[in-house]
Design an enzyme around this catalytic site. Sequence first.
Site, PDB file in Angstrom:
ATOM      1  N   HIS A   1       0.852  -1.201   0.000  1.00  0.00           N
ATOM      2  CA  HIS A   1       0.000   0.000   0.000  1.00  0.00           C
ATOM      3  C   HIS A   1       0.880   1.241   0.000  1.00  0.00           C
ATOM      4  O   HIS A   1       1.888   1.282   0.705  1.00  0.00           O
ATOM      5  CB  HIS A   1      -0.893  -0.015   1.242  1.00  0.00           C
ATOM      6  CG  HIS A   1      -2.017   0.967   1.184  1.00  0.00           C
ATOM      7  ND1 HIS A   1      -1.811   2.331   1.268  1.00  0.00           N
ATOM      8  CD2 HIS A   1      -3.358   0.801   1.041  1.00  0.00           C
ATOM      9  CE1 HIS A   1      -2.981   2.945   1.181  1.00  0.00           C
ATOM     10  NE2 HIS A   1      -3.931   2.044   1.044  1.00  0.00           N
TER      11      HIS A   1
ATOM     12  N   ARG B   1      -6.124  10.026  -0.597  1.00  0.00           N
ATOM     13  CA  ARG B   1      -5.874  10.427  -1.990  1.00  0.00           C
ATOM     14  C   ARG B   1      -7.173  10.484  -2.773  1.00  0.00           C
ATOM     15  O   ARG B   1      -7.353  11.345  -3.620  1.00  0.00           O
ATOM     16  CB  ARG B   1      -4.874   9.462  -2.640  1.00  0.00           C
ATOM     17  CG  ARG B   1      -3.433   9.702  -2.185  1.00  0.00           C
ATOM     18  CD  ARG B   1      -2.510   8.572  -2.635  1.00  0.00           C
ATOM     19  NE  ARG B   1      -2.857   7.317  -1.963  1.00  0.00           N
ATOM     20  CZ  ARG B   1      -3.057   6.157  -2.572  1.00  0.00           C
ATOM     21  NH1 ARG B   1      -2.895   6.055  -3.862  1.00  0.00           N
ATOM     22  NH2 ARG B   1      -3.387   5.091  -1.877  1.00  0.00           N
TER      23      ARG B   1
END
Lengths: 242, 662
Positions: B257, B273
């Site tokens: 990740h 994000r």
Amino acid sequence: MSDQRDITISVLKYNPRDSDSNPEFVDYHLKETPGMTLFIALSQIRQEMDPDLAFDFVCRAGICGSCGMVVNGKPILACRTLIANYPDGILQLMPMPAFELIKDLSVNTGKWMDAMSTRVESWIVDNGTEIDITKIEERMEPKLAEEIFELDRCIECGICVASCATALMRPDFVGAVGLNRVARFQIDPRDKRSDEDFYELIGDDDGIFGCMSLLACEDHCPKNLPLQSKIAYLRRKLVSVK
Amino acid sequence: MKITYCDALIIGGGLAGLRVSLATQKKGLNTIVLSLVPVKRSHSAAAQGGMQASLANSKMSEGDNEDLHFSDTVKGSDWGCDQEVARMFVHTAPKAIRELAGWGVPWTRVQEGSREAVINAKKTTITEDKDRHGLIMSRDFGGTKKWRTCYTADATGHTMLFSVANEALKKEVAIRDRKEAISLIHENDTCYGAVVRDLITGELEAYVSKGTCISTGGYGRIYKQTTNAVICEGMGAAIALETGIATLGNMEAVQFHPTPIVPSGILLTEGCRGDGGILRDVDGHRFMPDYEPEKKELASRDVVSRRMIEHIRNGKGVPSPYGDHIWLDISILGREHIEKNLRDVQEISQIFNGIDPAIEGPEGWVPVLPMQHYSMGGIRTKKTGESQKLNGLFSCGEAACWDMHGFNRLGGNSVSETVVAGMIVGNYFADYCLENELEIKTSLIQKHLSDEEAKIDKILSLDGEEDIFKIKDTMQRLMDKKVGIFRDGVHLKEAVSELQELLAKTKNIRVKSKVKAGNPELEEAYRVPKMLKLALCIAAGAEQRTESRGAHFREDFLKRDDVNWLKRTLTHWANEDDTLPTITYEDLDINKMEMPPAFRGYGAKGMIIENELSIKRQEEVDELRERMEDEGKDRHEIQDALMKFDLPMNYRENNERIGDKS
């Protein structure tokens, strides 16, 4: 790094399943590393000093509620506890009271929480209406969804119970955690229970009328839930029933 | 001999296992769920950002449907997934989310009117229509065409887990926590339950059942740097492997990740994000648009993670005592948004790093670095969730290789898989338990119990020099270093032989305390060899696979090779004393794909060794589509003609959407 601080972690060790075991504090001396939490310190103690030491961690991120323990007299989530916040570098750890002791710092919060959940029927009671999952979902006011979420944030870590004087006097008290669950379903329109139904569940001294409003539950809640105002609201609501 | 009989045994009490228990309980089966920890503490609770389901309610998800979700999932998988399974999944996901709404999940809802959002680092106004007010909202995540990820702030897994766990209590499912399955009871290629260790008393007992379902999550803790909870050691997959019969699929497919926080490795959700947060380098420069002009920070996780490391290698990392890192900047989203939708992210940053990410400018930037996050590999199953080799053993969720994720999973598809697979596999599993009788001799149960007793006694009797904690630590560090984001033949070969040496060393340890109950070192001593076997499956599979696909990236074989490697790796452990898994392969058939292999739309271009069948199949698909469109057929009929799929219950029915009516 030579400027690492010496710290002392003092743990109340006891194994109730071993007839030779007596409760005693055991001191562990180690060097503090940058950003060290109790999760890191206890893992290090187990790996390097005492492979027998029992404690519970799962997420180590303050999300799962496994690692409640009493640190220098206050119940707290160990994984979020930074050693740097203790200026004299001495931390005394004890298992949370009010729960069945498994060993050392490990207590059976799961068993307690399951019993509480069953007692307050901590689920949506919709009187058996089957929803058609192929169809568009029921609408909900965004504000209301937020309010429900706010109360749904409880992680059932048991810190409110360990902080609670009533819980120590009345073993069957559902605690702030249980009352918060009721408050959560009480405002949820998907739940068809009436105030009378909730009264049946918690309208006694082991429920809403047991709370003495000492506020320690809210003071210690790691999720900052509005426990006292919700308990007060619920008490108001239920005292007018019948 | 302590034996418990039941119809359906479920090992693992996270979202997948609990949802399976509701399926079996509903069909009247006597069901038991075993869990290492109180089920509400499962790692499912840590899923923050949300669950993908193509509801198409909000403005930015308008026009979304199963077809788009399918296409995103296949591209995300780098064509490694089973496309029929991906179809089964996307078709059931909207139903799963609506079911959960009925069970009380307080999904964030659409608010009519205008609001400000940050898209591509610019403030943008989004206006929601009145007729969408109060329906389930969704946010943006990486690798998706539409805003498809439904959520409850950044505690989605928590609210889902509590709803499903409480629903299981309501339906009176027998849940037994602090119980660990340490081996499977099986005979003649059929599984009959498990030998289970009580983690409080240390006692061994047998759970005997018509069918067994493993839903124990991933194996992230094989790595040192991981976002996974400490219980994610892959024990479910390991006990399946140790039967010598069941196979594991694509174990080398390990996801890293992009944004765990440094140094603790605690995850900061992709929602950071998705909601508009950006990545910055040592100069404060936003670098992702330089590498990925189209998707930028929202390319798939494998791509973003590699770009971050690439940028650090280019000398643009931020130096720190823990090595170089990248900055995550969410301050541009504004304090109000963060304190409402990214509250856990803020809390984690404040508590563990002393940073308030809502403060604008460098002071609020959070140090992040890619780390192990998700196991695409797991127990290889048929579409029903049953092991291809061991009858009566089912698996679902992260523990399984079903296989909807292929070589890279999209954000929001894992927590979604837990409940969707729980529904689908849960029903097939329930049917198996209804249709099969339990015919097993008690002597077989006794043998399995005695074998495990003997193994524990053996471990306690060892008097060698090795320390099990050190062996584990060495394994974790070497997996980070040699079987990580960037891989090559030389290091993978080294990893395999070093892991073999470590496995041998586990036979030469000494456990200091000799008691059988409450002895954490004993637990490490029987778990670590199992973890090493999984690590060997990962490293050996990665060494063999001489291509780069999804999260598996070989610096010595940079291209995705559809000619030689359009296949799934299968590993099994043939003999107990082997030090290496046996590897075989399962071909993926391009001619049966609804979506033949092509460019993903992100990541480096021109990096595919194309299979000529891909173009041929694409032409077939295009032709059929065109013809059927001319005939006035709808998208469901066209899809059905391209690739059929089945589902149990009423899950095959179409999903209603608000946009259908207009």
